[in-house]
Design a protein around this motif. Structure first.
Motif, PDB file in Angstrom:
ATOM      1  N   ALA A   1      41.000  31.187  31.953  1.00  0.00           N
ATOM      2  CA  ALA A   1      39.485  31.449  32.392  1.00  0.00           C
ATOM      3  C   ALA A   1      38.459  30.118  31.705  1.00  0.00           C
ATOM      4  O   ALA A   1      37.501  30.039  32.090  1.00  0.00           O
ATOM      5  CB  ALA A   1      38.876  32.594  31.963  1.00  0.00           C
ATOM      6  N   GLY A   2      39.043  29.418  30.727  1.00  0.00           N
ATOM      7  CA  GLY A   2      38.530  28.274  30.278  1.00  0.00           C
ATOM      8  C   GLY A   2      37.945  28.516  28.593  1.00  0.00           C
ATOM      9  O   GLY A   2      37.199  27.912  28.143  1.00  0.00           O
ATOM     10  N   MET A   3      38.254  29.894  28.151  1.00  0.00           N
ATOM     11  CA  MET A   3      37.700  30.070  26.871  1.00  0.00           C
ATOM     12  C   MET A   3      38.470  29.393  25.852  1.00  0.00           C
ATOM     13  O   MET A   3      39.527  28.728  26.103  1.00  0.00           O
ATOM     14  CB  MET A   3      38.273  31.811  26.404  1.00  0.00           C
ATOM     15  CG  MET A   3      37.136  32.573  27.508  1.00  0.00           C
ATOM     16  SD  MET A   3      35.632  32.792  27.151  1.00  0.00           S
ATOM     17  CE  MET A   3      35.591  33.111  25.321  1.00  0.00           C
ATOM     18  N   GLU A   4      38.033  29.220  24.644  1.00  0.00           N
ATOM     19  CA  GLU A   4      38.503  28.280  23.450  1.00  0.00           C
ATOM     20  C   GLU A   4      38.739  29.109  22.306  1.00  0.00           C
ATOM     21  O   GLU A   4      38.466  30.354  22.174  1.00  0.00           O
ATOM     22  CB  GLU A   4      37.345  27.240  23.011  1.00  0.00           C
ATOM     23  CG  GLU A   4      37.159  26.444  24.437  1.00  0.00           C
ATOM     24  CD  GLU A   4      35.991  25.393  23.984  1.00  0.00           C
ATOM     25  OE1 GLU A   4      35.590  24.361  24.861  1.00  0.00           O
ATOM     26  OE2 GLU A   4      35.283  25.702  22.961  1.00  0.00           O
ATOM     27  N   TYR A   5      39.782  28.434  21.542  1.00  0.00           N
ATOM     28  CA  TYR A   5      40.382  29.213  20.111  1.00  0.00           C
ATOM     29  C   TYR A   5      40.771  30.689  20.627  1.00  0.00           C
ATOM     30  O   TYR A   5      40.420  31.629  19.798  1.00  0.00           O
ATOM     31  CB  TYR A   5      38.809  29.365  19.118  1.00  0.00           C
ATOM     32  CG  TYR A   5      38.513  28.001  18.977  1.00  0.00           C
ATOM     33  CD1 TYR A   5      39.362  27.042  18.118  1.00  0.00           C
ATOM     34  CD2 TYR A   5      37.157  27.378  19.540  1.00  0.00           C
ATOM     35  CE1 TYR A   5      38.544  25.792  17.594  1.00  0.00           C
ATOM     36  CE2 TYR A   5      36.563  26.286  19.384  1.00  0.00           C
ATOM     37  CZ  TYR A   5      37.375  25.410  18.143  1.00  0.00           C
ATOM     38  OH  TYR A   5      36.889  24.310  18.167  1.00  0.00           O
ATOM     39  N   VAL A   6      41.711  30.640  21.688  1.00  0.00           N
ATOM     40  CA  VAL A   6      42.263  31.914  22.053  1.00  0.00           C
ATOM     41  C   VAL A   6      43.326  32.103  20.807  1.00  0.00           C
ATOM     42  O   VAL A   6      44.141  31.244  20.880  1.00  0.00           O
ATOM     43  CB  VAL A   6      42.844  31.719  23.442  1.00  0.00           C
ATOM     44  CG1 VAL A   6      43.442  33.168  23.666  1.00  0.00           C
ATOM     45  CG2 VAL A   6      41.941  31.620  24.477  1.00  0.00           C
ATOM     46  N   GLU A   7      43.254  33.189  20.312  1.00  0.00           N
ATOM     47  CA  GLU A   7      44.160  33.409  19.181  1.00  0.00           C
ATOM     48  C   GLU A   7      44.927  35.082  19.236  1.00  0.00           C
ATOM     49  O   GLU A   7      44.207  35.805  19.743  1.00  0.00           O
ATOM     50  CB  GLU A   7      43.715  33.472  17.754  1.00  0.00           C
ATOM     51  CG  GLU A   7      43.299  32.134  17.313  1.00  0.00           C
ATOM     52  CD  GLU A   7      42.551  32.177  15.954  1.00  0.00           C
ATOM     53  OE1 GLU A   7      43.540  32.523  15.015  1.00  0.00           O
ATOM     54  OE2 GLU A   7      41.430  31.688  15.870  1.00  0.00           O
TER      55      GLU A   7
ATOM     56  N   VAL B   1      33.247  35.473  33.505  1.00  0.00           N
ATOM     57  CA  VAL B   1      33.260  34.247  32.757  1.00  0.00           C
ATOM     58  C   VAL B   1      33.794  32.905  33.512  1.00  0.00           C
ATOM     59  O   VAL B   1      33.226  31.874  33.479  1.00  0.00           O
ATOM     60  CB  VAL B   1      33.748  34.463  31.516  1.00  0.00           C
ATOM     61  CG1 VAL B   1      33.906  32.950  30.562  1.00  0.00           C
ATOM     62  CG2 VAL B   1      32.958  35.450  30.646  1.00  0.00           C
ATOM     63  N   GLU B   2      34.945  33.279  33.947  1.00  0.00           N
ATOM     64  CA  GLU B   2      35.590  32.190  34.644  1.00  0.00           C
ATOM     65  C   GLU B   2      35.065  31.751  35.780  1.00  0.00           C
ATOM     66  O   GLU B   2      34.904  30.647  35.988  1.00  0.00           O
ATOM     67  CB  GLU B   2      37.090  32.700  34.978  1.00  0.00           C
ATOM     68  CG  GLU B   2      37.874  31.677  35.792  1.00  0.00           C
ATOM     69  CD  GLU B   2      39.165  32.369  36.400  1.00  0.00           C
ATOM     70  OE1 GLU B   2      39.560  32.112  37.524  1.00  0.00           O
ATOM     71  OE2 GLU B   2      39.974  32.576  35.703  1.00  0.00           O
ATOM     72  N   ALA B   3      34.444  32.580  36.503  1.00  0.00           N
ATOM     73  CA  ALA B   3      33.570  32.201  37.362  1.00  0.00           C
ATOM     74  C   ALA B   3      32.289  31.198  37.211  1.00  0.00           C
ATOM     75  O   ALA B   3      32.031  30.367  37.968  1.00  0.00           O
ATOM     76  CB  ALA B   3      33.014  33.362  38.442  1.00  0.00           C
ATOM     77  N   ILE B   4      31.633  31.493  36.259  1.00  0.00           N
ATOM     78  CA  ILE B   4      30.531  30.811  35.873  1.00  0.00           C
ATOM     79  C   ILE B   4      31.111  29.434  35.414  1.00  0.00           C
ATOM     80  O   ILE B   4      30.650  28.266  35.602  1.00  0.00           O
ATOM     81  CB  ILE B   4      29.787  31.401  34.723  1.00  0.00           C
ATOM     82  CG1 ILE B   4      29.309  32.807  35.106  1.00  0.00           C
ATOM     83  CG2 ILE B   4      28.482  30.614  34.157  1.00  0.00           C
ATOM     84  CD1 ILE B   4      28.364  33.706  34.126  1.00  0.00           C
ATOM     85  N   LEU B   5      31.967  29.515  34.781  1.00  0.00           N
ATOM     86  CA  LEU B   5      32.759  27.924  34.232  1.00  0.00           C
ATOM     87  C   LEU B   5      33.056  27.254  35.200  1.00  0.00           C
ATOM     88  O   LEU B   5      32.713  26.002  35.192  1.00  0.00           O
ATOM     89  CB  LEU B   5      33.614  28.156  33.039  1.00  0.00           C
ATOM     90  CG  LEU B   5      33.355  28.886  31.769  1.00  0.00           C
ATOM     91  CD1 LEU B   5      34.562  29.222  30.888  1.00  0.00           C
ATOM     92  CD2 LEU B   5      32.408  27.748  31.025  1.00  0.00           C
ATOM     93  N   LYS B   6      33.612  27.941  36.322  1.00  0.00           N
ATOM     94  CA  LYS B   6      34.034  26.965  37.516  1.00  0.00           C
ATOM     95  C   LYS B   6      33.025  26.528  38.419  1.00  0.00           C
ATOM     96  O   LYS B   6      32.944  25.550  38.953  1.00  0.00           O
ATOM     97  CB  LYS B   6      35.024  27.938  38.256  1.00  0.00           C
ATOM     98  CG  LYS B   6      36.503  27.890  37.595  1.00  0.00           C
ATOM     99  CD  LYS B   6      37.623  28.492  38.579  1.00  0.00           C
ATOM    100  CE  LYS B   6      39.020  28.336  37.810  1.00  0.00           C
ATOM    101  NZ  LYS B   6      39.939  29.009  38.809  1.00  0.00           N
TER     102      LYS B   6
ATOM    103  N   GLU C   1      29.732  26.353  37.410  1.00  0.00           N
ATOM    104  CA  GLU C   1      28.438  25.527  36.636  1.00  0.00           C
ATOM    105  C   GLU C   1      28.810  24.538  35.566  1.00  0.00           C
ATOM    106  O   GLU C   1      28.181  23.964  35.005  1.00  0.00           O
ATOM    107  CB  GLU C   1      27.481  26.565  36.060  1.00  0.00           C
ATOM    108  CG  GLU C   1      26.899  27.592  37.349  1.00  0.00           C
ATOM    109  CD  GLU C   1      26.017  28.337  36.956  1.00  0.00           C
ATOM    110  OE1 GLU C   1      25.338  28.072  35.990  1.00  0.00           O
ATOM    111  OE2 GLU C   1      25.646  29.444  37.395  1.00  0.00           O
ATOM    112  N   GLY C   2      30.127  24.848  35.177  1.00  0.00           N
ATOM    113  CA  GLY C   2      30.753  23.971  34.176  1.00  0.00           C
ATOM    114  C   GLY C   2      30.624  24.232  32.619  1.00  0.00           C
ATOM    115  O   GLY C   2      31.232  23.654  31.772  1.00  0.00           O
ATOM    116  N   THR C   3      29.893  25.179  32.496  1.00  0.00           N
ATOM    117  CA  THR C   3      29.494  25.617  31.198  1.00  0.00           C
ATOM    118  C   THR C   3      28.873  27.113  31.286  1.00  0.00           C
ATOM    119  O   THR C   3      28.778  27.490  32.339  1.00  0.00           O
ATOM    120  CB  THR C   3      28.637  24.850  30.416  1.00  0.00           C
ATOM    121  OG1 THR C   3      28.470  25.207  29.043  1.00  0.00           O
ATOM    122  CG2 THR C   3      27.059  24.828  31.003  1.00  0.00           C
ATOM    123  N   LEU C   4      28.605  27.634  30.164  1.00  0.00           N
ATOM    124  CA  LEU C   4      28.125  28.994  30.127  1.00  0.00           C
ATOM    125  C   LEU C   4      26.599  29.147  29.699  1.00  0.00           C
ATOM    126  O   LEU C   4      26.344  28.102  28.802  1.00  0.00           O
ATOM    127  CB  LEU C   4      29.003  30.104  29.164  1.00  0.00           C
ATOM    128  CG  LEU C   4      30.369  30.244  29.462  1.00  0.00           C
ATOM    129  CD1 LEU C   4      31.049  31.284  28.505  1.00  0.00           C
ATOM    130  CD2 LEU C   4      30.559  30.836  31.056  1.00  0.00           C
TER     131      LEU C   4
END
Length: 451
Positions: free
Chosen positions: A51-57, A130-135, A137-140
């Motif tokens: 989806a484009g999230m960061e720091y996935v742990e 969240v994935e839709a917004i990032l795809k 608009e490029g950011t949240l």
């Protein structure tokens, strides 16, 4: 951005992905499915990455893993923490399922599978929004964090310590959860109150062995007789709990609260018919919605003892057991309620019988002011998509993490449900209406953008 078109064009792909996770039997209560629990945690981690999230742990605990992720590129904007769970309830009784619980199938506009609405399906909506917004608009437009656990159906035993240890990492302005139902089809609602809960197990023991009912019947205490008598003493004929002090801290229902109930226009007769009942039942003087939303309860969840096999065995059982749970409201303290019930049972036990009480889980009730700005923005988002403003309701269920998050992070909790009351969560043939799958994606997207 045309999000309605985006979600329509990607619907088949999204449903295919959802079916993947619904196929994993992540039953936290049964040890045989421990490896599937790990698979489910890994699946959600990979979805967050996609989806484009960061720091996935993936964080190991004494139980099952907790998955976290964030995307923090909107300085000065609100931070939202999305919570959900990947574990599901056991599927028994299996013969009552029309199709296997972990072989997802769409029928009549509904997706059938264990976890479809509780909570994999609803959690999935947030990731895809969240994935839709990032795809698109490029950011949240806001900062967002995820915390996904695998022990909600076990009352989240390892989550409190995890939250305490990771307060700074998970700190947010608002918590967002979708793990509840709307009022009915086409009528959204936002939950501003949840009942608390406490539980206990009661055992009654008598002689040192089961006894022949012909040789000893009528002359010795019978554990089942004693237990049934004990349980019957906990309510009067009007459905009121007879435990001394049980209703201390329970708020009176105000005229404004009664007006909210009237506004819901709840169909009690429809509920009765849908459940195949001759009549509804509960504490006298209160409507069905009041009984299940703002009044406390004491329920027997299991009673057993003596001979359980086919046919008749004329024994006097030496022990009998019951499982009890209470839904709590207002200022009722879970431990205090357990103490009061225990005292009542001790005072009421029959001569010759011994009482043993074991405390279970405890969660206080939760309330939030409906005027909160985050709740009003959520209402705006619902109104935009569903064409009707949601009602603010009090839910009879208990979500332990709501009170937990609110207390630890001192942040409001927005409870945006997209399930329906008749979707059989915790029961055979659990399902998720795809109309709310579509509208849920749009509503969450609207809410995040409005923030």
């Amino acid at each position: 951005m045309n999000y309605e078109r985006y979600f329509s064009e990607n619907k088949d792909q999204h449903l295919s992905e959802l079916m993947e996770i619904l196929s994993i039997p992540s039953i936290s209560a049964l040890s045989d499915y421990s490896s599937d629990m790990i698979r489910a945690a890994n699946w959600f981690a990979s979805q967050l990455i996609h989806a484009g999230m960061e720091y996935v742990e993936i964080h190991l605990t004494d139980g099952f893993p907790i998955v976290t992720a964030d995307y923090l590129h909107a300085p000065g904007k609100p931070t939202v923490l999305v919570y959900g769970h990947y574990d599901v309830q056991p599927v028994d009784p299996l013969p009552l399922w029309t199709t296997p619980p972990f072989e997802p199938e769409i029928r009549d506009g509904k997706l059938y599978a264990r976890g479809a609405t509780d909570d994999k399906g609803q959690l999935f909506l947030h990731i895809k929004a969240v994935e839709a917004i990032l795809k698109q608009e490029g950011t949240l437009p806001i900062n967002i964090k995820f915390c996904i656990e695998g022990e909600e159906e076990l009352t989240s035993p390892n989550l409190p310590s995890f939250l305490e240890e990771h307060q700074q990492m998970l700190a947010a302005d608002v918590l967002l959860i979708s793990d509840m139902a709307m009022l009915e089809k086409g009528r959204p609602s936002i939950t501003v109150g949840l009942r608390g809960v406490c539980s206990l197990e009661v055992s009654v023991r008598t002689a040192n062995s089961d006894l022949h009912s012909g040789l000893f019947g009528g002359g010795v205490p019978n554990a089942l007789n004693a237990l049934v008598s004990l349980l019957a003493s906990l309510h009067d004929k009007a459905g009121k709990v007879t435990v001394e002090g049980f209703y201390e801290g329970v708020p009176e229902i105000t005229p404004s609260m009664r007006a909210e109930v009237v506004e819901m226009n709840h169909d009690e007769e429809g509920v009765r018919k849908s459940l195949g009942l001759d009549a509804l039942y509960g504490e006298e003087g209160y409507s069905f919605i009041e009984r299940v939303g703002v009044r406390p309860t004491l329920d027997f969840n299991g009673v057993y003892g003596g001979f359980q096999g086919e046919g008749l065995k004329t024994v006097i059982p030496r022990e009998a057991h019951a499982k009890i749970s209470c839904r709590l409201v207002g200022e009722q303290d879970p431990q205090d309620i357990i103490n009061k019930i225990t005292r009542h049972l001790e005072d009421s036990i029959q001569p010759g019988a011994k009482l043993f009480v074991k405390s279970g889980f405890q969660v206080p009730a939760f309330r939030l002011d409906s005027k909160n700005v985050f709740l009003q923005l959520a209402a705006d988002a619902y109104e935009e998509v569903y064409g009707i403003r949601p009602l603010f309701t009090r839910d009879g269920g208990t979500i332990p993490v709501v009170e937990m998050f609110s207390r630890i992070f001192q942040a409001p909790v927005v409870l945006m449900g997209f399930g329906l009351p008749d979707e059989n969560l915790h029961a055979p043939n659990e399902h998720f209406n795809l109309e709310n799958f579509d509208k849920g994606l749009l509503t969450i997207t609207s809410f995040l953008k409005r923030l």
